[in-house]
Write an enzyme that holds these catalytic residues in place. Structure first.
Site, PDB file in Angstrom:
ATOM      1  CE1 TYR A  74       7.006  -3.991   9.478  1.00 47.47           C
ATOM      2  CE2 TYR A  74       5.186  -2.707  10.339  1.00 47.47           C
ATOM      3  CZ  TYR A  74       5.705  -3.541   9.383  1.00 47.47           C
ATOM      4  OH  TYR A  74       4.926  -3.933   8.319  1.00 47.47           O
TER       5      TYR A  74
ATOM      6  CE  LYS B  81       2.526  -3.315   5.900  1.00 51.69           C
ATOM      7  NZ  LYS B  81       2.194  -3.629   4.505  1.00 51.69           N
TER       8      LYS B  81
HETATM    9  N1  LIG Z   1       6.729 -10.990   5.519  1.00 54.37           N
HETATM   10  C1  LIG Z   1       6.122 -10.557   6.595  1.00 54.37           C
HETATM   11  O1  LIG Z   1       6.548 -10.860   7.716  1.00 54.37           O
HETATM   12  C2  LIG Z   1       4.879  -9.718   6.498  1.00 54.37           C
HETATM   13  C3  LIG Z   1       4.005  -9.647   7.592  1.00 54.37           C
HETATM   14  C4  LIG Z   1       2.868  -8.854   7.498  1.00 54.37           C
HETATM   15  C5  LIG Z   1       2.627  -8.143   6.349  1.00 54.37           C
HETATM   16  N2  LIG Z   1       3.496  -8.228   5.289  1.00 54.37           N
HETATM   17  C6  LIG Z   1       3.190  -7.461   4.088  1.00 54.37           C
HETATM   18  O2  LIG Z   1       2.974  -8.336   3.020  1.00 54.37           O
HETATM   19  C7  LIG Z   1       3.191  -7.629   1.801  1.00 54.37           C
HETATM   20  C8  LIG Z   1       4.071  -8.465   0.889  1.00 54.37           C
HETATM   21  O3  LIG Z   1       5.375  -8.550   1.422  1.00 54.37           O
HETATM   22  P1  LIG Z   1       6.232  -9.903   1.424  1.00 54.37           P
HETATM   23  O4  LIG Z   1       6.562 -10.175   2.827  1.00 54.37           O
HETATM   24  O5  LIG Z   1       5.593 -10.918   0.582  1.00 54.37           O
HETATM   25  O6  LIG Z   1       7.613  -9.418   0.780  1.00 54.37           O
HETATM   26  P2  LIG Z   1       8.114  -9.358  -0.744  1.00 54.37           P
HETATM   27  O7  LIG Z   1       9.401  -8.607  -0.682  1.00 54.37           O
HETATM   28  O8  LIG Z   1       8.134 -10.703  -1.334  1.00 54.37           O
HETATM   29  O9  LIG Z   1       6.988  -8.482  -1.455  1.00 54.37           O
HETATM   30  C9  LIG Z   1       6.956  -7.079  -1.395  1.00 54.37           C
HETATM   31  C10 LIG Z   1       6.503  -6.624  -2.753  1.00 54.37           C
HETATM   32  O10 LIG Z   1       6.315  -5.207  -2.785  1.00 54.37           O
HETATM   33  C11 LIG Z   1       6.628  -4.814  -4.103  1.00 54.37           C
HETATM   34  N3  LIG Z   1       6.838  -3.374  -4.213  1.00 54.37           N
HETATM   35  C12 LIG Z   1       7.592  -2.569  -3.422  1.00 54.37           C
HETATM   36  N4  LIG Z   1       7.609  -1.316  -3.957  1.00 54.37           N
HETATM   37  C13 LIG Z   1       6.840  -1.363  -5.082  1.00 54.37           C
HETATM   38  C14 LIG Z   1       6.503  -0.414  -6.073  1.00 54.37           C
HETATM   39  N5  LIG Z   1       6.956   0.843  -6.051  1.00 54.37           N
HETATM   40  N6  LIG Z   1       5.704  -0.808  -7.099  1.00 54.37           N
HETATM   41  C15 LIG Z   1       5.247  -2.089  -7.183  1.00 54.37           C
HETATM   42  N7  LIG Z   1       5.538  -3.039  -6.277  1.00 54.37           N
HETATM   43  C16 LIG Z   1       6.349  -2.661  -5.240  1.00 54.37           C
HETATM   44  C17 LIG Z   1       7.892  -5.595  -4.421  1.00 54.37           C
HETATM   45  O11 LIG Z   1       8.134  -5.645  -5.821  1.00 54.37           O
HETATM   46  C18 LIG Z   1       7.534  -6.954  -3.850  1.00 54.37           C
HETATM   47  O12 LIG Z   1       6.932  -7.754  -4.851  1.00 54.37           O
HETATM   48  C19 LIG Z   1       3.776  -6.279   2.195  1.00 54.37           C
HETATM   49  O13 LIG Z   1       2.733  -5.322   2.262  1.00 54.37           O
HETATM   50  C20 LIG Z   1       4.289  -6.547   3.605  1.00 54.37           C
HETATM   51  O14 LIG Z   1       4.388  -5.378   4.376  1.00 54.37           O
HETATM   52  C21 LIG Z   1       4.601  -9.006   5.343  1.00 54.37           C
END
Ligand SMILES: NC(=O)c1ccc[n+]([C@@H]2O[C@H](COP(=O)([O-])OP(=O)(O)OC[C@H]3O[C@@H](n4cnc5c(N)ncnc54)[C@H](O)[C@@H]3O)[C@@H](O)[C@H]2O)c1
Length: 257
Positions: free
Chosen positions: A157, A164
């Site tokens: 990670y 984060k």
């Molecule tokens: N999936 C997991 O296991 C998990 C766990 C904990 C936290 N998260 C967090 O949840 C959030 C959403 O992620 P997800 O898992 O739904 O994945 P996802 O890939 O569906 O979403 C990530 C989003 O970030 C956006 N993004 C990245 N760079 C960008 C930029 N420059 N401008 C605008 N948007 C931008 C992308 O367009 C995308 O919509 C993130 O912060 C991720 O770190 C995810």
């Protein structure tokens, strides 16, 4: 039943039907909120339109690349013209260079990669809050998404964990700033979910397996689990909660060996 009738919500971070933001958008829509959805770039527009088709009320769809202050200002101007004020902001976006999400943290992290990860994954939340502050109604609520890699070392990670940690500290300082306006700011620390962002992390399937075996609830969480907590946090049931990181991870964060 939570009602968000007459509330306007901005949801940032839809990239597919598996995105956490997609689930949150659907649950806010179901509760009666009017939505504004953003897309990062033209490639993702059709994905956001697909989510929009599934909502009961047609949302406004606008572009916003979080790396651009001009984009963020433009987003606020367009929303202000349509709605004047808003109530809810969901920031569900993060980014780190793929080559920095595996292997040895020190060896693989670069100055540029560090900057990018922090800019998109942490700073952009405060940039949005700063730009929108004047048009967020009192009792407004902002949420973002974090991960346990902020406080524990999670294999591969790497830089995203450091970003984060910054995001979670950001939430506290933002909560102190915006508390003056009776606006709340919180993070949900979600357990692992298979999404596009997650597929960039090496060995992600192994993480899913470990959580399902070792978490108190002996399962992985779903996007619905996160969306339900998001709905609670943006509603007035959570009026006394700000500056917090709430774990939605089947309890995995309490477990040691
Ligand atoms: N999936 C997991 O296991 C998990 C766990 C904990 C936290 N998260 C967090 O949840 C959030 C959403 O992620 P997800 O898992 O739904 O994945 P996802 O890939 O569906 O979403 C990530 C989003 O970030 C956006 N993004 C990245 N760079 C960008 C930029 N420059 N401008 C605008 N948007 C931008 C992308 O367009 C995308 O919509 C993130 O912060 C991720 O770190 C995810």
């Amino acid at each position: 039943m939570i009602s968000l009738k007459n509330k306007i919500a901005l949801v940032i971070g839809i990239a597919s039907d598996r995105s956490i933001a997609t689930g949150i958008a659907k649950s806010l829509d179901k509760a009666g909120a009017k939505l504004i959805l953003t897309y990062q770039n033209e490639k993702l527009l059709s994905r956001v339109e697909k989510t929009a088709d599934d909502l009961s009320t047609k949302p406004v769809i606008l572009p916003c690349d979080l790396s651009s202050d001009a984009n963020i200002t433009n987003l606020r101007e367009q929303i202000e013209r349509t709605y004047k004020n808003i109530d809810i902001i969901v920031h569900s976006a993060a980014f780190a260079q793929r080559e920095e999400l595996s292997g040895n943290y020190l060896e693989n992290t670069t100055r540029e990669g560090f900057k990018i990860a922090h800019e998109i994954s942490s700073y952009s939340f405060s940039a949005i809050a700063k730009e929108f502050r004047a048009i967020i109604n009192p009792e407004g609520s902002l949420i973002t998404l974090s991960y346990i890699g902020a406080s524990r070392v999670v294999k591969n990670y790497n830089i995203m964990g450091v970003a984060k940690a910054s995001l979670e500290a950001n939430v506290k300082y933002m909560a102190a700033s915006l508390g003056e306006d009776n606006i709340r700011v919180n993070a949900i620390s979600a357990g692992p979910i298979k999404t596009l962002a997650a597929s960039g992390i090496s060995g992600f399937s192994e993480i899913l397996k470990i959580v399902s075996e070792r978490s108190p609830l002996k399962r992985n969480i779903s996007v619905d689990d996160v969306s339900n907590t998001a709905l609670f946090l943006v509603s007035n049931l959570a009026n006394g909660i700000t500056g917090q990181t709430i774990y939605v991870d089947a309890g995995f964060n309490i477990v040691s060996v």
